[in-house]
Design a protein around this motif. Structure first.
Motif, PDB file in Angstrom:
ATOM      1  N   HIS A   1     -14.941   6.458 -11.066  1.00 42.35           N
ATOM      2  CA  HIS A   1     -14.125   5.243 -11.134  1.00 42.35           C
ATOM      3  C   HIS A   1     -14.753   4.124 -11.942  1.00 42.35           C
TER       4      HIS A   1
ATOM      5  N   ARG B   1      -4.481   4.623  -9.871  1.00 43.87           N
ATOM      6  CA  ARG B   1      -5.256   4.494  -8.637  1.00 43.87           C
ATOM      7  C   ARG B   1      -6.342   3.432  -8.783  1.00 43.87           C
ATOM      8  N   ASP B   2      -7.052   3.435  -9.894  1.00 40.70           N
ATOM      9  CA  ASP B   2      -8.101   2.441 -10.128  1.00 40.70           C
ATOM     10  C   ASP B   2      -7.496   1.040 -10.189  1.00 40.70           C
TER      11      ASP B   2
ATOM     12  N   LEU C   1       0.828  -1.215   0.000  1.00 38.11           N
ATOM     13  CA  LEU C   1       0.000   0.000   0.000  1.00 38.11           C
ATOM     14  C   LEU C   1       0.857   1.257   0.000  1.00 38.11           C
TER      15      LEU C   1
ATOM     16  N   LEU D   1     -19.055  -3.625  -2.323  1.00 40.76           N
ATOM     17  CA  LEU D   1     -18.137  -2.655  -2.887  1.00 40.76           C
ATOM     18  C   LEU D   1     -18.925  -1.589  -3.626  1.00 40.76           C
TER      19      LEU D   1
ATOM     20  N   ASN E   1       1.198   6.357  -6.985  1.00 36.42           N
ATOM     21  CA  ASN E   1       0.065   7.192  -7.368  1.00 36.42           C
ATOM     22  C   ASN E   1       0.419   8.677  -7.248  1.00 36.42           C
TER      23      ASN E   1
ATOM     24  N   ASN F   1      -5.991  -4.378  -4.721  1.00 37.36           N
ATOM     25  CA  ASN F   1      -6.222  -4.514  -3.281  1.00 37.36           C
ATOM     26  C   ASN F   1      -7.492  -5.307  -2.983  1.00 37.36           C
ATOM     27  N   ILE F   2      -8.511  -5.122  -3.777  1.00 35.13           N
ATOM     28  CA  ILE F   2      -9.746  -5.901  -3.610  1.00 35.13           C
ATOM     29  C   ILE F   2      -9.456  -7.372  -3.884  1.00 35.13           C
TER      30      ILE F   2
ATOM     31  N   ALA G   1     -18.349   2.454  -5.579  1.00 36.28           N
ATOM     32  CA  ALA G   1     -17.349   3.387  -6.081  1.00 36.28           C
ATOM     33  C   ALA G   1     -18.037   4.625  -6.630  1.00 36.28           C
TER      34      ALA G   1
ATOM     35  N   GLN H   1       2.095   1.654  -3.463  1.00 37.88           N
ATOM     36  CA  GLN H   1       1.020   2.138  -4.332  1.00 37.88           C
ATOM     37  C   GLN H   1       0.762   3.629  -4.109  1.00 37.88           C
TER      38      GLN H   1
ATOM     39  N   MET I   1      -6.599  -0.017  -6.662  1.00 35.19           N
ATOM     40  CA  MET I   1      -7.794  -0.388  -5.897  1.00 35.19           C
ATOM     41  C   MET I   1      -8.257  -1.792  -6.273  1.00 35.19           C
TER      42      MET I   1
END
Length: 90
Positions: A84, A55-56, A38, A78, A45, A62-63, A80, A41, A59
């Protein structure tokens, strides 16, 4: 740098896992490695700018990581911002 930190943490991960006493210790190690990711990242970013698609991508990674580290019957809710998930041009 953040990428170097992540590389160092990942290089030691197997040693830590071998030394881990129980399941909770192994989970703590996995989360520690993810926290280092993280940080990497966040730095990437910041370097690329907030208007990049990075960034997308981060994310989504990470999911994927989170779900892979939960029990198979786990669920996730989830949501958004339209920005996004839109199909329009940015």
């Amino acid at each position: 740098d953040a990428a170097g930190l992540l590389a160092m943490v990942k290089s030691r991960e197997n040693t830590w896992l071998e030394q881990a006493a129980g399941k909770s210790s192994r989970s703590d190690i996995a989360w520690g490695v993810q926290y280092a990711n993280l940080i990497k990242q966040f730095a990437e970013n910041t370097y690329k700018g907030h208007y990049s698609f990075y960034r997308d991508k981060a994310m989504a990674e990470n999911i994927t990581w989170f779900l892979a580290n939960q029990s198979p019957d786990s669920r996730m809710l989830l949501w958004a911002h339209d920005y996004h998930i839109s199909r329009g041009v940015r």
